[in-house]
Write an enzyme that holds these catalytic residues in place. Structure first.
Site, short mmCIF file in Angstrom:
data_model
loop_
_atom_site.label_atom_id
_atom_site.label_comp_id
_atom_site.label_asym_id
_atom_site.label_seq_id
_atom_site.Cartn_x
_atom_site.Cartn_y
_atom_site.Cartn_z
N CYS A 186 55.34 1.65 14.84
CA CYS A 186 53.97 2.18 14.88
C CYS A 186 53.79 3.09 16.10
O CYS A 186 54.25 4.22 16.09
CB CYS A 186 52.96 1.04 14.84
SG CYS A 186 51.27 1.58 14.45
N HIS B 208 54.51 -2.53 10.91
CA HIS B 208 54.79 -3.64 11.82
C HIS B 208 55.56 -4.74 11.08
O HIS B 208 54.95 -5.60 10.45
CB HIS B 208 53.47 -4.26 12.33
CG HIS B 208 52.68 -3.37 13.22
ND1 HIS B 208 52.67 -3.50 14.59
CD2 HIS B 208 51.83 -2.35 12.93
CE1 HIS B 208 51.85 -2.59 15.11
NE2 HIS B 208 51.33 -1.88 14.13
N GLU C 245 57.12 -7.16 12.46
CA GLU C 245 57.09 -8.39 13.25
C GLU C 245 55.96 -9.34 12.85
O GLU C 245 55.99 -10.52 13.21
CB GLU C 245 56.99 -8.05 14.75
CG GLU C 245 55.63 -7.62 15.25
CD GLU C 245 55.30 -6.16 14.96
OE1 GLU C 245 54.20 -5.72 15.35
OE2 GLU C 245 56.13 -5.47 14.33
#
Length: 211
Positions: A81, A191, A193
């Site tokens: 990002c 993202h 994660e």
């Protein structure tokens, strides 16, 4: 290389989540806030957050010039990002004083998908992880995300927004580039994660280890 040491730039963003994901795929993960810590790592993750703020903090913490040098020397870096924006050689819709670290021959449009309220999740086929027709797609989250407007000839496009969503509805941003690689540099607009899918981190750790 046995167990690669991968740092997470710990100035802003989902630092803990990236550390957890990296460790789950076999890396030794640590935070990076000081030049000595940046010098010691085999690879680096630049997490999401606010790209203008991270840019300023890189300069305040005297990390920007060293990071540019290490990238030129071949340090594997993954930008998620805001990290994608920072790895871009050129940006659109940035602030007047915004700088990037650079390294990837791409033009990135900041906040291309809109405001925080326009955040969304989707499944993507990612080259090297879930190529079309083989393997499960990668679950991705887009939060005030950028996209790659233009990619140079040495940039490998890894993922684009599909033409339709999981319900079969047309997608306005269809075809936009949201993941790419250039040599040891990896960038995603999304993202990974926060979705629990660690395969992008696995891909990066493989790059750090020489894969």
């Amino acid at each position: 290389m046995s167990t690669p040491t991968v740092g997470v730039l710990a100035l802003q963003g989902d630092v803990r989540e990236h550390l957890t994901a990296l460790e789950s795929v076999g890396a030794r993960a640590l935070t990076v806030r000081r030049p000595a810590e940046l010098t010691a790592v085999d690879g680096l993750v630049i997490p999401g957050g606010e790209s203008t703020t991270i840019d300023k903090l890189l300069r305040i913490f005297e990390l920007r010039d060293l990071l540019q040098t290490r990238i030129k020397e071949g340090l594997p870096v993954y930008g998620s990002c805001a990290g994608m924006i920072l790895l871009a050689d050129r940006i659109l819709d940035g602030t007047a004083d915004q700088q990037t670290v650079g390294g990837m021959d791409v033009v990135v449009r900041r906040n291309a998908f809109g405001r925080q309220v326009d955040s969304f999740e989707t499944d993507l086929d990612v080259v090297g992880i879930a190529d079309a027709g083989s393997g499960d797609p990668v679950r991705t989250a887009f939060i005030r995300a950028p996209w790659i407007e233009e990619a140079g000839r040495d940039v490998e496009v890894l993922a684009r927004i599909p033409a339709v969503d999981t319900q079969g509805r047309p997608v306005a941003a269809a075809g936009r580039i949201v993941a790419a690689r250039q040599g040891p540099l990896l960038a995603t607009a999304f993202h990974p994660e926060i979705t629990g899918d660690t395969r992008v981190h696995g891909l990066f750790v493989g790059m750090v280890a020489g894969g």
